[in-house]
Motif scaffolding. Sequence first.
Motif, PDB file in Angstrom:
ATOM      1  N   ALA A  75     -11.046   1.156 -14.873  1.00 59.17           N
ATOM      2  CA  ALA A  75     -11.124   2.593 -15.181  1.00 59.17           C
ATOM      3  C   ALA A  75     -10.084   3.361 -14.361  1.00 59.17           C
ATOM      4  CB  ALA A  75     -12.528   3.107 -14.919  1.00 59.17           C
ATOM      5  N   GLN A  76      -9.908   2.999 -13.095  1.00 62.01           N
ATOM      6  CA  GLN A  76      -8.927   3.671 -12.243  1.00 62.01           C
ATOM      7  C   GLN A  76      -7.516   3.456 -12.775  1.00 62.01           C
ATOM      8  OE1 GLN A  76      -9.739   5.610  -9.531  1.00 62.01           O
ATOM      9  NE2 GLN A  76      -7.584   6.195  -9.573  1.00 62.01           N
ATOM     10  N   ILE A  77      -7.204   2.253 -13.219  1.00 63.92           N
ATOM     11  CA  ILE A  77      -5.876   1.972 -13.771  1.00 63.92           C
ATOM     12  C   ILE A  77      -5.656   2.765 -15.051  1.00 63.92           C
ATOM     13  CG2 ILE A  77      -4.447   0.176 -14.824  1.00 63.92           C
ATOM     14  CD1 ILE A  77      -5.633  -1.777 -12.746  1.00 63.92           C
ATOM     15  N   VAL A  78      -6.664   2.861 -15.902  1.00 61.68           N
ATOM     16  CA  VAL A  78      -6.551   3.634 -17.147  1.00 61.68           C
ATOM     17  C   VAL A  78      -6.306   5.109 -16.828  1.00 61.68           C
ATOM     18  CG1 VAL A  78      -7.839   4.436 -19.172  1.00 61.68           C
ATOM     19  CG2 VAL A  78      -7.869   2.021 -18.546  1.00 61.68           C
ATOM     20  N   PHE A  79      -7.052   5.665 -15.891  1.00 64.16           N
ATOM     21  CA  PHE A  79      -6.866   7.071 -15.530  1.00 64.16           C
ATOM     22  C   PHE A  79      -5.492   7.310 -14.884  1.00 64.16           C
ATOM     23  CE2 PHE A  79     -11.679   7.393 -15.323  1.00 64.16           C
ATOM     24  CZ  PHE A  79     -11.772   8.065 -16.536  1.00 64.16           C
ATOM     25  N   ASP A  80      -5.024   6.363 -14.072  1.00 66.40           N
ATOM     26  CA  ASP A  80      -3.699   6.501 -13.463  1.00 66.40           C
ATOM     27  C   ASP A  80      -2.591   6.495 -14.522  1.00 66.40           C
ATOM     28  OD1 ASP A  80      -4.773   6.680 -10.955  1.00 66.40           O
ATOM     29  OD2 ASP A  80      -4.397   4.575 -10.417  1.00 66.40           O
ATOM     30  N   VAL A  81      -2.713   5.625 -15.504  1.00 66.40           N
ATOM     31  CA  VAL A  81      -1.725   5.570 -16.579  1.00 66.40           C
ATOM     32  C   VAL A  81      -1.767   6.859 -17.392  1.00 66.40           C
ATOM     33  CG1 VAL A  81      -1.107   4.398 -18.735  1.00 66.40           C
ATOM     34  CG2 VAL A  81      -1.646   3.059 -16.686  1.00 66.40           C
ATOM     35  N   ALA A  82      -2.972   7.370 -17.661  1.00 65.63           N
ATOM     36  CA  ALA A  82      -3.098   8.628 -18.409  1.00 65.63           C
ATOM     37  C   ALA A  82      -2.486   9.780 -17.621  1.00 65.63           C
ATOM     38  CB  ALA A  82      -4.566   8.903 -18.729  1.00 65.63           C
ATOM     39  N   LEU A  83      -2.738   9.816 -16.328  1.00 64.88           N
ATOM     40  CA  LEU A  83      -2.153  10.871 -15.490  1.00 64.88           C
ATOM     41  C   LEU A  83      -0.638  10.771 -15.457  1.00 64.88           C
ATOM     42  CD1 LEU A  83      -2.660  13.219 -13.534  1.00 64.88           C
ATOM     43  CD2 LEU A  83      -2.720  11.528 -11.691  1.00 64.88           C
ATOM     44  N   LEU A  84      -0.117   9.579 -15.342  1.00 67.97           N
ATOM     45  CA  LEU A  84       1.323   9.376 -15.358  1.00 67.97           C
ATOM     46  C   LEU A  84       1.923   9.825 -16.695  1.00 67.97           C
ATOM     47  CD1 LEU A  84       3.825   8.232 -13.898  1.00 67.97           C
ATOM     48  CD2 LEU A  84       3.320   6.054 -15.010  1.00 67.97           C
ATOM     49  N   ALA A  85       1.242   9.540 -17.788  1.00 72.54           N
ATOM     50  CA  ALA A  85       1.722   9.959 -19.109  1.00 72.54           C
ATOM     51  C   ALA A  85       1.722  11.485 -19.229  1.00 72.54           C
ATOM     52  CB  ALA A  85       0.862   9.337 -20.202  1.00 72.54           C
ATOM     53  N   LEU A  86       0.691  12.138 -18.721  1.00 68.19           N
ATOM     54  CA  LEU A  86       0.645  13.611 -18.768  1.00 68.19           C
ATOM     55  C   LEU A  86       1.755  14.236 -17.926  1.00 68.19           C
ATOM     56  CD1 LEU A  86      -3.187  14.336 -18.638  1.00 68.19           C
ATOM     57  CD2 LEU A  86      -1.614  14.762 -20.531  1.00 68.19           C
ATOM     58  N   VAL A  87       1.984  13.691 -16.740  1.00 74.71           N
ATOM     59  CA  VAL A  87       3.053  14.218 -15.877  1.00 74.71           C
ATOM     60  C   VAL A  87       4.413  14.014 -16.534  1.00 74.71           C
ATOM     61  CG1 VAL A  87       4.237  13.874 -13.675  1.00 74.71           C
ATOM     62  CG2 VAL A  87       1.751  14.029 -13.740  1.00 74.71           C
TER      63      VAL A  87
END
Length: 122
Positions: free
Chosen positions: A9-21
Amino acid sequence: MMLSAFVVAQIVFDVALLALVAFYTFTRKPQPPPAPPEWYAHFLKLAQDVIAATEPPFDDPAGRAVPAPPPPDRYREARALLATGALPDEVAGRAGLLPGEARLLARVVAAEAGSPAARRSG
Protein backbone atom coordinates in the motif's frame (compact mmCIF):
# COMPACT_ATOMS: atom_id res chain seq x y z
CA MET A 1 0.84 -10.70 6.11
CA MET A 2 -0.21 -7.33 7.50
CA LEU A 3 3.28 -5.94 7.11
CA SER A 4 3.53 -6.95 3.45
CA ALA A 5 0.08 -5.43 2.74
CA PHE A 6 1.24 -2.22 4.41
CA VAL A 7 4.46 -2.12 2.32
CA VAL A 8 2.52 -2.72 -0.90
CA ALA A 9 0.00 0.00 0.00
CA GLN A 10 2.86 2.40 0.82
CA ILE A 11 4.52 1.73 -2.55
CA VAL A 12 1.21 2.30 -4.37
CA PHE A 13 0.64 5.60 -2.56
CA ASP A 14 4.24 6.71 -3.22
CA VAL A 15 3.86 6.00 -6.94
CA ALA A 16 0.53 7.87 -7.00
CA LEU A 17 2.10 10.84 -5.22
CA LEU A 18 5.02 10.85 -7.62
CA ALA A 19 2.60 10.78 -10.57
CA LEU A 20 0.62 13.73 -9.16
CA VAL A 21 3.79 15.77 -8.57
CA ALA A 22 5.04 15.02 -12.09
CA PHE A 23 1.64 15.91 -13.59
CA TYR A 24 1.55 19.21 -11.67
CA THR A 25 5.13 20.08 -12.63
CA PHE A 26 4.64 19.46 -16.35
CA THR A 27 1.21 21.12 -16.68
CA ARG A 28 2.01 24.24 -14.67
CA LYS A 29 2.27 27.44 -16.71
CA PRO A 30 5.62 29.21 -16.41
CA GLN A 31 5.70 32.56 -14.62
CA PRO A 32 6.25 35.57 -16.89
CA PRO A 33 9.62 37.23 -16.35
CA PRO A 34 9.48 40.22 -14.03
CA ALA A 35 9.60 43.70 -15.53
CA PRO A 36 12.97 45.43 -15.19
CA PRO A 37 13.24 48.12 -12.52
CA GLU A 38 12.67 51.72 -13.57
CA TRP A 39 16.36 52.63 -13.28
CA TYR A 40 17.29 49.99 -15.87
CA ALA A 41 16.29 52.17 -18.86
CA HIS A 42 18.32 55.08 -17.47
CA PHE A 43 21.31 52.78 -17.00
CA LEU A 44 21.07 51.54 -20.59
CA LYS A 45 20.91 55.13 -21.89
CA LEU A 46 23.96 56.07 -19.81
CA ALA A 47 25.85 53.00 -21.02
CA GLN A 48 25.05 53.86 -24.65
CA ASP A 49 26.24 57.43 -24.12
CA VAL A 50 29.50 56.24 -22.53
CA ILE A 51 30.14 53.71 -25.30
CA ALA A 52 29.42 56.32 -27.97
CA ALA A 53 31.79 58.78 -26.29
CA THR A 54 34.64 56.31 -25.88
CA GLU A 55 34.53 54.39 -29.18
CA PRO A 56 37.29 55.26 -31.63
CA PRO A 57 36.12 57.12 -34.73
CA PHE A 58 35.57 55.13 -37.92
CA ASP A 59 38.18 55.37 -40.65
CA ASP A 60 37.28 56.27 -44.21
CA PRO A 61 38.73 54.28 -47.15
CA ALA A 62 41.51 56.84 -47.67
CA GLY A 63 42.87 56.14 -44.18
CA ARG A 64 41.86 59.44 -42.62
CA ALA A 65 40.03 59.39 -39.32
CA VAL A 66 36.45 60.54 -39.63
CA PRO A 67 35.27 62.28 -36.47
CA ALA A 68 31.98 61.12 -35.07
CA PRO A 69 29.14 63.62 -35.35
CA PRO A 70 28.55 65.50 -32.11
CA PRO A 71 25.64 64.22 -30.04
CA PRO A 72 22.54 66.40 -30.05
CA ASP A 73 22.52 69.01 -27.32
CA ARG A 74 19.68 67.70 -25.18
CA TYR A 75 19.99 70.57 -22.73
CA ARG A 76 19.53 73.21 -25.43
CA GLU A 77 16.38 71.48 -26.63
CA ALA A 78 15.12 71.11 -23.04
CA ARG A 79 15.79 74.78 -22.25
CA ALA A 80 13.88 75.84 -25.34
CA LEU A 81 10.93 73.67 -24.38
CA LEU A 82 10.97 74.90 -20.77
CA ALA A 83 11.12 78.51 -21.93
CA THR A 84 7.88 77.95 -23.84
CA GLY A 85 6.19 76.79 -20.64
CA ALA A 86 6.27 73.00 -21.02
CA LEU A 87 6.13 70.90 -17.87
CA PRO A 88 9.47 69.48 -16.68
CA ASP A 89 8.24 65.86 -16.77
CA GLU A 90 7.14 66.22 -20.40
CA VAL A 91 10.44 67.87 -21.30
CA ALA A 92 12.36 65.04 -19.63
CA GLY A 93 10.60 62.48 -21.78
CA ARG A 94 11.03 64.39 -25.02
CA ALA A 95 14.64 65.50 -24.51
CA GLY A 96 15.88 62.22 -23.00
CA LEU A 97 16.75 63.70 -19.61
CA LEU A 98 16.12 62.37 -16.14
CA PRO A 99 13.12 63.96 -14.39
CA GLY A 100 15.40 65.51 -11.77
CA GLU A 101 17.56 67.09 -14.48
CA ALA A 102 14.49 68.59 -16.12
CA ARG A 103 13.21 70.02 -12.82
CA LEU A 104 16.61 71.55 -12.07
CA LEU A 105 16.82 72.96 -15.58
CA ALA A 106 13.30 74.41 -15.16
CA ARG A 107 14.50 76.31 -12.09
CA VAL A 108 17.52 77.60 -14.00
CA VAL A 109 15.37 78.74 -16.93
CA ALA A 110 12.90 80.41 -14.56
CA ALA A 111 15.74 82.17 -12.71
CA GLU A 112 17.23 83.39 -15.99
CA ALA A 113 13.85 84.78 -16.98
CA GLY A 114 13.64 86.63 -13.67
CA SER A 115 10.58 84.77 -12.52
CA PRO A 116 9.56 85.53 -8.93
CA ALA A 117 8.45 81.89 -8.55
CA ALA A 118 12.04 80.73 -9.03
CA ARG A 119 13.28 83.06 -6.31
CA ARG A 120 10.69 81.71 -3.84
CA SER A 121 11.36 78.02 -4.59
CA GLY A 122 15.15 78.42 -4.73
